[in-house]
Scaffold this active site. Sequence first.
Site, mmCIF file in Angstrom:
data_model
loop_
_atom_site.group_PDB
_atom_site.id
_atom_site.type_symbol
_atom_site.label_atom_id
_atom_site.label_comp_id
_atom_site.label_asym_id
_atom_site.label_seq_id
_atom_site.Cartn_x
_atom_site.Cartn_y
_atom_site.Cartn_z
ATOM 1 N N HIS A 1 -3.384 7.343 1.837
ATOM 2 C CA HIS A 1 -3.757 6.000 1.398
ATOM 3 C C HIS A 1 -5.168 5.726 1.911
ATOM 4 C CE1 HIS A 1 -3.957 1.821 0.667
ATOM 5 N NE2 HIS A 1 -3.772 1.457 1.921
ATOM 6 N N ASN B 1 -10.001 -0.010 -0.520
ATOM 7 C CA ASN B 1 -8.535 0.047 -0.445
ATOM 8 C C ASN B 1 -7.955 -0.578 -1.716
ATOM 9 O OD1 ASN B 1 -5.823 -0.348 0.068
ATOM 10 N ND2 ASN B 1 -6.104 -1.166 2.127
ATOM 11 N N CYS C 1 0.816 -1.224 0.000
ATOM 12 C CA CYS C 1 0.000 0.000 0.000
ATOM 13 C C CYS C 1 0.848 1.273 0.000
ATOM 14 C CB CYS C 1 -0.963 -0.011 1.177
ATOM 15 S SG CYS C 1 -2.122 -1.376 1.098
HETATM 16 N N1 COA Z 1 -18.921 -8.043 8.526
HETATM 17 C C1 COA Z 1 -19.481 -8.223 9.723
HETATM 18 N N2 COA Z 1 -18.769 -8.492 10.834
HETATM 19 C C2 COA Z 1 -17.445 -8.567 10.715
HETATM 20 C C3 COA Z 1 -16.781 -8.385 9.482
HETATM 21 C C4 COA Z 1 -17.593 -8.126 8.358
HETATM 22 N N3 COA Z 1 -17.067 -7.922 7.137
HETATM 23 N N4 COA Z 1 -15.448 -8.525 9.684
HETATM 24 C C5 COA Z 1 -15.279 -8.758 10.981
HETATM 25 N N5 COA Z 1 -16.471 -8.809 11.618
HETATM 26 C C6 COA Z 1 -16.734 -9.037 13.016
HETATM 27 C C7 COA Z 1 -15.600 -9.744 13.726
HETATM 28 O O1 COA Z 1 -15.683 -11.134 13.510
HETATM 29 C C8 COA Z 1 -15.832 -9.368 15.161
HETATM 30 O O2 COA Z 1 -16.846 -10.179 15.682
HETATM 31 P P1 COA Z 1 -16.774 -10.702 17.195
HETATM 32 O O3 COA Z 1 -16.761 -9.449 18.032
HETATM 33 O O4 COA Z 1 -18.003 -11.512 17.316
HETATM 34 O O5 COA Z 1 -15.489 -11.467 17.286
HETATM 35 C C9 COA Z 1 -16.392 -7.935 15.060
HETATM 36 O O6 COA Z 1 -16.856 -7.788 13.697
HETATM 37 C C10 COA Z 1 -15.359 -6.868 15.364
HETATM 38 O O7 COA Z 1 -14.175 -7.204 14.658
HETATM 39 P P2 COA Z 1 -12.875 -6.305 14.724
HETATM 40 O O8 COA Z 1 -11.855 -6.897 13.805
HETATM 41 O O9 COA Z 1 -12.493 -6.041 16.132
HETATM 42 O O10 COA Z 1 -13.447 -4.942 14.106
HETATM 43 P P3 COA Z 1 -12.761 -3.556 13.917
HETATM 44 O O11 COA Z 1 -13.592 -2.492 14.482
HETATM 45 O O12 COA Z 1 -11.294 -3.561 14.289
HETATM 46 O O13 COA Z 1 -12.823 -3.394 12.333
HETATM 47 C C11 COA Z 1 -11.355 -3.553 10.461
HETATM 48 C C12 COA Z 1 -12.154 -4.305 11.507
HETATM 49 C C13 COA Z 1 -10.612 -4.559 9.613
HETATM 50 C C14 COA Z 1 -12.318 -2.751 9.610
HETATM 51 C C15 COA Z 1 -10.364 -2.590 11.168
HETATM 52 O O14 COA Z 1 -9.631 -3.292 12.140
HETATM 53 C C16 COA Z 1 -9.400 -1.962 10.210
HETATM 54 O O15 COA Z 1 -9.785 -1.175 9.373
HETATM 55 N N6 COA Z 1 -8.086 -2.269 10.359
HETATM 56 C C17 COA Z 1 -7.079 -1.723 9.500
HETATM 57 C C18 COA Z 1 -7.074 -2.535 8.269
HETATM 58 C C19 COA Z 1 -6.397 -1.859 7.132
HETATM 59 O O16 COA Z 1 -6.676 -0.731 6.843
HETATM 60 N N7 COA Z 1 -5.496 -2.579 6.503
HETATM 61 C C20 COA Z 1 -4.824 -2.156 5.362
HETATM 62 C C21 COA Z 1 -3.701 -1.274 5.738
HETATM 63 S S1 COA Z 1 -2.811 -0.993 4.303
#
Ligand code: COA
Length: 324
Positions: A251, A281, A113
């Site tokens: 980004h 993304n 990225c």
């Molecule tokens: N739809 C519904 N529920 C989902 C899901 C989806 N697509 N993906 C995950 N969940 C669930 C999880 O299983 C979890 O359930 P649980 O509480 O029963 O275990 C719950 O949602 C919360 O998951 P969590 O991973 O803690 O959520 P979050 O608030 O951290 O959001 C991301 C997840 C991935 C959106 C967030 O962590 C993020 O944006 N991280 C950075 C990722 C990124 O930008 N990467 C690229 C960098 S270049």
Amino acid sequence: MTGSRIIGTGSALPRQIVTNADLAQRVDTSDEWIVARTGIRQRHIAQADETTATLATAAARAALDDAGVEASSIDLIVLATATPDNTFPATATKVQHALGCNGGIAFDVAAVCSGFLYALSVADSLLKTGMAKRALVIGAETFSRILDWDDRTTCVLFGDGAGAVVLDAPAAGDAGKDTPGILGTRLHADGAQHDLLYVDGGPSTTQTVGHVRMKGPEVFRHAVVNLAEVLREVIEDAGISVADIDWVVPHQANARILDATARKLGISPDKVVVTVHAHANTSAASVPLALDTARKDGRIKAGDLVMLEAMGGGFTWGASLIRM
Ligand code: COA
């Protein structure tokens, strides 16, 4: 010494749009969850006839048109991608041939990225040394091809696309913060964080292409800290204040990362270009895609002070300050 100048931008997106509702038919997710956690509403997904090279070529042509220069004047192509058409040769050489500008330098850069920022810095350095005079710097991805479409924690986050800039070597005698050009760049990498964001395949390990694996919440925490830090470094190097920046082109990983980073630095959200709702993304493509979008809709104008920033797998991250 003032850096190289961006004289044109372009972008390209696959024809097919996939909405959150479309994804909810495939995995256990919902439009509400995706919008609330990421800001993403849709993404473009490449079909079989659309590849990283075809998207990159279309973006490059648009950038050449915007700059009003011929492909034959390009003597350097640096293409950032984590999803090349083939393991080798470099996708940049396919683009070079498609554009009809054979003969100069062409290679790929892999920094996921952050790839566009790495590519921009490499191209700027080569132009400054006199190795080349005019470059195409491209970020292009077909991340849809390395997603596990049964993993709801990753497949909803990414999209495909390409963005490009035409970069001219600094004119002799250029100087000062008001002269168009790249004013400063900082790049970083930390291989210790490999397991937080990686692809579980590759030619030298599994002989498969593999799929994206990510520990989302941990990546989120690192992203906000690293990005705020690198932005501060570039601001300090350039001797400017946060208020001098006209636009931040980040980004586009997640609207919440953009908000949190801007808040940490005291940057007004009105100055942050956001396209993640429409493109998701797109990895190395996301910064040049957002830059082109904001130039073409009239937000970013000649003379504006623009900060680009990105973080990705590796981890790699960086920022670049540019006078447009
Ligand atoms: N739809 C519904 N529920 C989902 C899901 C989806 N697509 N993906 C995950 N969940 C669930 C999880 O299983 C979890 O359930 P649980 O509480 O029963 O275990 C719950 O949602 C919360 O998951 P969590 O991973 O803690 O959520 P979050 O608030 O951290 O959001 C991301 C997840 C991935 C959106 C967030 O962590 C993020 O944006 N991280 C950075 C990722 C990124 O930008 N990467 C690229 C960098 S270049």
